[in-house]
Design an enzyme around this catalytic site. Structure first.
Site, PDB file in Angstrom:
ATOM      1  N   LYS A  29      18.362  15.941  39.698  1.00  0.00           N
ATOM      2  CA  LYS A  29      17.147  15.169  39.444  1.00  0.00           C
ATOM      3  C   LYS A  29      17.470  13.676  39.331  1.00  0.00           C
ATOM      4  CE  LYS A  29      14.313  16.901  36.469  1.00  0.00           C
ATOM      5  NZ  LYS A  29      12.933  17.302  36.287  1.00  0.00           N
ATOM      6  N   ARG A  98      14.529  14.498  30.010  1.00  0.00           N
ATOM      7  CA  ARG A  98      14.545  15.685  30.883  1.00  0.00           C
ATOM      8  C   ARG A  98      15.963  16.088  31.253  1.00  0.00           C
ATOM      9  NH1 ARG A  98       9.414  16.098  33.670  1.00  0.00           N
ATOM     10  NH2 ARG A  98       8.094  14.341  33.108  1.00  0.00           N
ATOM     11  N   GLY A 107      13.548  25.804  34.706  1.00  0.00           N
ATOM     12  CA  GLY A 107      13.027  26.297  33.431  1.00  0.00           C
ATOM     13  C   GLY A 107      14.092  26.772  32.460  1.00  0.00           C
ATOM     14  N   MET A 109      16.599  24.934  31.028  1.00  0.00           N
ATOM     15  CA  MET A 109      17.008  23.984  29.989  1.00  0.00           C
ATOM     16  C   MET A 109      15.786  23.229  29.471  1.00  0.00           C
ATOM     17  SD  MET A 109      20.653  22.726  31.417  1.00  0.00           S
ATOM     18  CE  MET A 109      19.973  22.249  32.963  1.00  0.00           C
ATOM     19  N   ARG A 343      13.671  16.684  45.904  1.00  0.00           N
ATOM     20  CA  ARG A 343      14.970  17.282  46.239  1.00  0.00           C
ATOM     21  C   ARG A 343      14.815  18.007  47.566  1.00  0.00           C
ATOM     22  NH1 ARG A 343      14.210  21.875  41.657  1.00  0.00           N
ATOM     23  NH2 ARG A 343      12.367  22.668  42.642  1.00  0.00           N
ATOM     24  N   HIS A 459      22.688  47.779  37.499  1.00  0.00           N
ATOM     25  CA  HIS A 459      23.292  48.900  38.214  1.00  0.00           C
ATOM     26  C   HIS A 459      22.538  49.164  39.513  1.00  0.00           C
ATOM     27  CE1 HIS A 459      23.659  53.257  39.087  1.00  0.00           C
ATOM     28  NE2 HIS A 459      24.926  53.024  38.824  1.00  0.00           N
ATOM     29  N   SER A 786      46.273  44.669  61.443  1.00  0.00           N
ATOM     30  CA  SER A 786      44.842  44.585  61.116  1.00  0.00           C
ATOM     31  C   SER A 786      44.733  44.871  59.618  1.00  0.00           C
ATOM     32  CB  SER A 786      44.052  45.607  61.919  1.00  0.00           C
ATOM     33  OG  SER A 786      42.696  45.529  61.540  1.00  0.00           O
ATOM     34  N   ASN A 790      39.689  47.191  52.650  1.00  0.00           N
ATOM     35  CA  ASN A 790      39.085  48.171  51.734  1.00  0.00           C
ATOM     36  C   ASN A 790      40.188  48.819  50.897  1.00  0.00           C
ATOM     37  OD1 ASN A 790      36.732  47.666  53.153  1.00  0.00           O
ATOM     38  ND2 ASN A 790      36.962  49.458  54.465  1.00  0.00           N
ATOM     39  N   CYS A 854      39.785  44.557  59.499  1.00  0.00           N
ATOM     40  CA  CYS A 854      38.774  45.552  59.848  1.00  0.00           C
ATOM     41  C   CYS A 854      38.163  46.212  58.614  1.00  0.00           C
ATOM     42  CB  CYS A 854      39.348  46.602  60.792  1.00  0.00           C
ATOM     43  SG  CYS A 854      40.686  47.552  60.052  1.00  0.00           S
ATOM     44  N   TYR A 874      40.914  37.450  64.608  1.00  0.00           N
ATOM     45  CA  TYR A 874      39.572  38.034  64.707  1.00  0.00           C
ATOM     46  C   TYR A 874      39.175  38.733  63.415  1.00  0.00           C
ATOM     47  CZ  TYR A 874      41.798  42.608  65.347  1.00  0.00           C
ATOM     48  OH  TYR A 874      42.538  43.746  65.164  1.00  0.00           O
TER      49      TYR A 874
HETATM   50  C1  PEP Z   1      40.405  49.663  55.117  1.00  0.00           C
HETATM   51  O1  PEP Z   1      41.068  50.263  54.296  1.00  0.00           O
HETATM   52  O2  PEP Z   1      40.033  48.485  54.971  1.00  0.00           O
HETATM   53  C2  PEP Z   1      39.957  50.335  56.345  1.00  0.00           C
HETATM   54  C3  PEP Z   1      39.325  49.678  57.286  1.00  0.00           C
HETATM   55  O3  PEP Z   1      40.177  51.665  56.406  1.00  0.00           O
HETATM   56  P1  PEP Z   1      39.223  52.761  55.747  1.00  0.00           P
HETATM   57  O4  PEP Z   1      38.062  52.036  55.176  1.00  0.00           O
HETATM   58  O5  PEP Z   1      38.847  53.672  56.835  1.00  0.00           O
HETATM   59  O6  PEP Z   1      40.125  53.351  54.747  1.00  0.00           O
END
Ligand code: PEP
Ligand code: MG
Length: 902
Positions: A29, A98, A107, A109, A343, A459, A786, A790, A854, A874
């Protein structure tokens, strides 16, 4: 020696001293008020106390040295400029105090208006207002009320109660019916309330009022709701707020005064035009409180043409100056226009694209800047189907748009009922007060989730987002009665089986079935709209910006796809290959029996027979995929999950066998199966016999897959196509594992490819922390890495990914342990560090090592920026995320070249 002069730290900036780029110091502001002042626009004079002063106060509990004097000096110059003194009995200057942080926290503060009023200056104010006693006393009572509540923590209800009393005594329900004498009486009542709660009289000294108000605004940075808001919006907790002290102007001085808000373009659609609301004879608070209805801004032209024309001129000027949609607040005091705030305005995802495109057309920004101003989260929103609301559908409630999409279905109140109805093919909306881990099955079965409690990190919200399921949370107008299987809203009762429609983007809830229409943006990506002849402004803007992102980006974008259909769709969406083809789904359905034979084989012959039967099926799978991805790389991952996943569940099998035995049936085959399932049972299958370990333990399994891949590639190439297979070994933790698999694979490949010209690369996933830490060794045996982020997240954090998100992540988010699930967005410092180390050490060992990712993070906007920064070649993500990744890969280039202009 030259005299040492101590330069005092500057804590206070006159509006004329700041500019729009000083948001860190002056807050949004303050920085924008300064900018408008320097543009010569009519801003009431004032000054800004910096966020540094706030932080110093919050850290020590005291105003920093020099602040009081600097405020005095700036106040003096403000008084000089206005020709009035703060709280002067005859002709008072009044100020507003302000809050204003770097990021807007609407809203959250505090603000105190009318500072400078006291028993004597109230008379002077009346005189200034042309003898308007009522206005002066109303202003005074507002000050005591706001000051009491925000500065001295007097319970607000006590003031409300006194106001109600005054109205009751007058026989009215409307504030406006109270005359000057009533308000004078109310001031007395308020002062008593103030004294009762604070043990002191309402401060009459204007400077004391000012100092206490400033202090209260500082402290409001740490108000509970502000802390909560910051956590939700991921605003750092240590920024502090600036404080703006601004000369008061009044929009409630009669019919020639008023107040309003406006946007320079439609923040909903991006369309050009004048968008705003105006309320005559009112202050900003009245608009917020919704006591009276506003009129469209266009009406102001009739009420006060001069101000209207001036306002339009200013709006055009602001747009040209900020080169963006601006929102503004203004007040007209007796025919004189004052700008109170501006703004760069918030906007919907569609408007963001449309406006960026328009501004390029208007020559205000270039395509780099347009790309910078949109983002992947907005693009993802535009790819969901939307409700078609062109007839009279009015929402009955509005909660938080927790997970986007448009869902229509029958209301159910329990997880069990959701599962039941979904099994019958019904679309259901699971309605709960709030969800907990027990609702998981119902959430999976439902089309959408609607809760009456909880925010963006509840959740329901977190789990639904993780599942990509539409969710509206915190729709608190809903009175949900689970035992009675109904909820009431807007005077209507909705029972189990009734249909509702929920919009996870806007948070709106509708009764009945709202028609859903597909996303035009998806139609465009699907190729069903000709980009050269698009008249939809949104699609045109998306096309232009995507084309620019593609030209800019360094990261290639591949897709995770296991079927020809997915591969084809992803390719239409712009995928440049497959980064992960999970082969395990190819072992399901009617092939399960073959896999069972493989697992149960007692002799080499039996095993080989099972593998021989699987080989042609696998080959056909790969042929289809290589064809769809003709000319592009396809990374095929050898089988990863534990084999018992392909067998029936232990409990069910044990029961079946027991029942059959009881009946005296021949159960030899089932018993053998049961024994195998028992033998293969693992307490922690995700850390058990899976990935490369399977390949090393089950003879011939990987060789069969490698053969299928190589034969498919040769077949496609011989038929005139071009297959570029990359064989990927999962779950490697040590180079020796990879070397063993590699030696076997190379033998098979050499046998199959012959002189076909097919080249097959062999590489590995990096998804076990040990692999990341020994990447230099592993790279000796791998042509590519790769990152399986996950598993790397699962093993890096020690989180079982199938269990934790539904079980307790909501709590971690609530506590701020992380701002977003590390399975959704890469944990840069921990898991990201493993990626960085592996990329660096892998490349050092093998400079031409290809690097990709991946895991799910490959389609997450923030993670894409990280992977760009780390230097991967990639990212690979689900087909639907491919456009998002393309856009963000382009934006990542801008970020590293530093074109951040906002
Ligand atoms: C991973 O672990 O990131 C992966 C792509 O393999 P998955 O999810 O199939 O275990
Ligand atoms: Mg994995």
């Amino acid at each position: 020696m030259a005299a040492q002069e101590t330069v005092e730290h500057k804590y206070v900036y006159d509006f004329a001293e700041g500019n729009k780029d000083l948001k860190d110091l002056l807050g949004g502001k303050g920085a924008n008020l300064a900018e408008m002042t320097n543009l010569g626009l009519p801003v009431p004079p004032g000054f800004t106390i910096t966020t540094e002063a706030c932080n110093a106060y919050l850290n020590t509990g005291q105003e920093p040295d020099g602040l009081a004097d600097q405020i005095a000096a700036h106040l003096e110059s403000l008084e000089r400029g206005m020709g009035r003194k703060l709280g002067d009995p005859d002709d008072p200057l009044l100020v507003s105090v302000r809050s204003g942080a770097k990021f807007s926290m609407p809203g959250m503060m505090e603000t105190v208006l009318n500072v400078g009023l006291n028993d004597r200056s109230v008379v002077g104010l009346s005189r200034q207002a042309g003898g308007n006693d009522r206005f002066a006393w109303d202003s005074y009572r507002r000050l005591i009320q706001m000051f009491g509540k925000t500065v001295c923590e007097v319970p607000g209800e006590e003031f409300e109660h006194a106001l109600d009393e005054a109205k009751r005594a007058k026989g009215t329900k409307n504030d406006l019916d109270l005359d000057a004498d009533d308000l004078r009486g109310l001031v007395d009542a308020y002062k008593k309330i103030f004294a009762k709660h604070t043990g002191r009289e309402f401060p009459q000294e204007p400077r004391e009022q000012l100092d206490l108000a400033i202090r209260a605004v500082f402290e409001s940075w740490n108000a509970e709701r502000a802390i909560l808001y910051r956590r939700q919006e991921r605003i750092p907790a240590d920024l502090g707020t600036a404080v703006n002290v601004v000369a008061m102007v009044f929009g409630n001085l009669g019919p020639d005064s008023g107040t309003g808000v406006a946007f320079t373009r439609d923040p909903g659609s991006g369309a050009q035009g004048i968008y705003g609301d105006y309320l005559a004879n009112a202050q900003g608070e009245d608009v917020v409180a919704g006591i009276r209805n506003t009129v469209p801004l266009q009406e102001l032209e009739k009420l006060d043409k001069n101000s209207y024309d001036e306002l339009l001129g200013i709006m055009a000027r602001l747009e040209e100056h900020y080169k963006d949609l601006c929102d503004i607040e203004f007040t007209i005091e007796r025919g004189k226009l004052w700008m109170l705030q501006t703004r760069v305005g918030k906007r919907t995802a569609a408007a963001a694209f449309v406006i960026a495109g328009q501004l390029v057309d208007e020559g205000l920004i270039d395509l780099d800047e347009a790309l910078h101003r949109v983002n992947g989260a907005q693009l993802a929103q535009l790819m969901f189907p939307r409700f078609k609301l062109d007839h009279d559908f009015e929402p009955v409630a509005k909660g938080i748009g927790a997970s986007p999409g448009a869902a229509v279905g029958k209301v159910v109140f329990t997880s069990a009922r959701a599962v039941e109805l979904a099994a019958e093919g019904e679309s259901v909306i699971l309605v709960r007060r709030e969800t907990n881990p027990d609702d998981l099955n119902g959430m999976i079965a439902a089309k959408g989730i609607l809760t009456s409690r909880g925010g963006k990190t509840s959740h329901a919200a977190v789990v639904a987002r993780g599942m990509g399921k539409t969710c509206v949370s915190g729709a608190d107008e809903l009175d949900v009665n689970i035992p009675a299987k109904k909820f009431t809203v807007a005077g209507q009762t909705v029972s189990e089986g009734d249909i509702v429609s929920i919009d996870g983007t806007t948070g709106k809830v509708y009764l009945g079935e709202v028609p859903v229409m597909p996303s035009e943006v998806v139609q465009y990506f699907e190729g069903s709209l000709d980009p050269e002849h698009i008249d939809n402004p949104l699609v045109r803007a998306v096309h232009r910006i995507m084309t620019h992102a593609d030209a800019k980006r360094r990261l290639r974008v591949r897709t995770n796809a296991d079927t020809g259909a997915d591969a084809a769709r992803a390719r239409r969406f712009g995928a440049e290959g497959i980064g992960l083809c999970r082969t395990e789904h190819m072992f399901l359905g009617d092939r399960r029996e073959l896999v069972e034979r493989l697992i149960l084989a007692n002799t080499d012959e039996e095993r080989e027979a099972a593998l021989d039967a699987l080989l042609p099926l696998q080959r056909e799978d790969f042929i289809e995929i290589f064809r769809e991805m003709d000319g592009l790389p396809v990374t095929v991952r050898l089988i990863d999950p534990p084999l018992h996943e392909f067998l029936p569940p232990l409990e069910q099998l044990a029961v079946n066998v027991a029942v059959a035995q009881e009946r005296g049936e021949d159960v030899a085959k089932e018993e053998a199966l049961l024994a195998a399932v028992r033998r293969m049972h693992e307490e922690n299958p995700m850390l058990g016999l899976r990935g490369v370990r399977l390949g090393l333990v089950i003879p011939g399994l990987f060789a069969m897959q490698v053969r299928a891949i190589a034969e498919a590639a040769v077949a496609v190439t011989r038929a005139g196509g071009s297959a570029c297979p990359e064989i990927m070994v999962p779950l490697v933790g040590a180079v020796q594992e990879l070397e063993t698999v590699r030696a076997e694979a190379e033998k098979v490949i050499a046998e199959v490819v012959g002189d076909s010209g097919v080249e097959v690369l062999i590489g590995t996933m990096i998804e076990v922390p040990r692999a990341a830490l020994t990447a230099g060794q592993i790279a000796e045996a791998a042509q590519f890495f790769s990152f399986g982020t996950n598993d790397l997240t699962q093993m890096g954090w020690g989180f079982s990914r199938d269990d934790v998100e539904g079980a307790f992540f909501w709590r971690y988010l609530e506590l701020g342990i992380f701002g977003i699930s590390p399975f959704e967005s890469i944990d840069r410092e921990g898991v990201g560090r493993l990626v960085r180390i592996a990329a660096e050490e892998g490349r050092a060992a093998r400079p031409d090592l290809k690097l990709g990712v991946c895991g799910e993070h490959g389609g997450d906007p923030d993670s894409v920026h990280f992977f760009h920064e780390v230097g991967l070649d990639y990212v690979s993500c689900s087909p639907f995320r491919v456009p998002v990744a393309r856009l963000e890969a382009g934006r990542a280039v801008l970020e590293t070249t530093g074109s951040d202009s906002r």
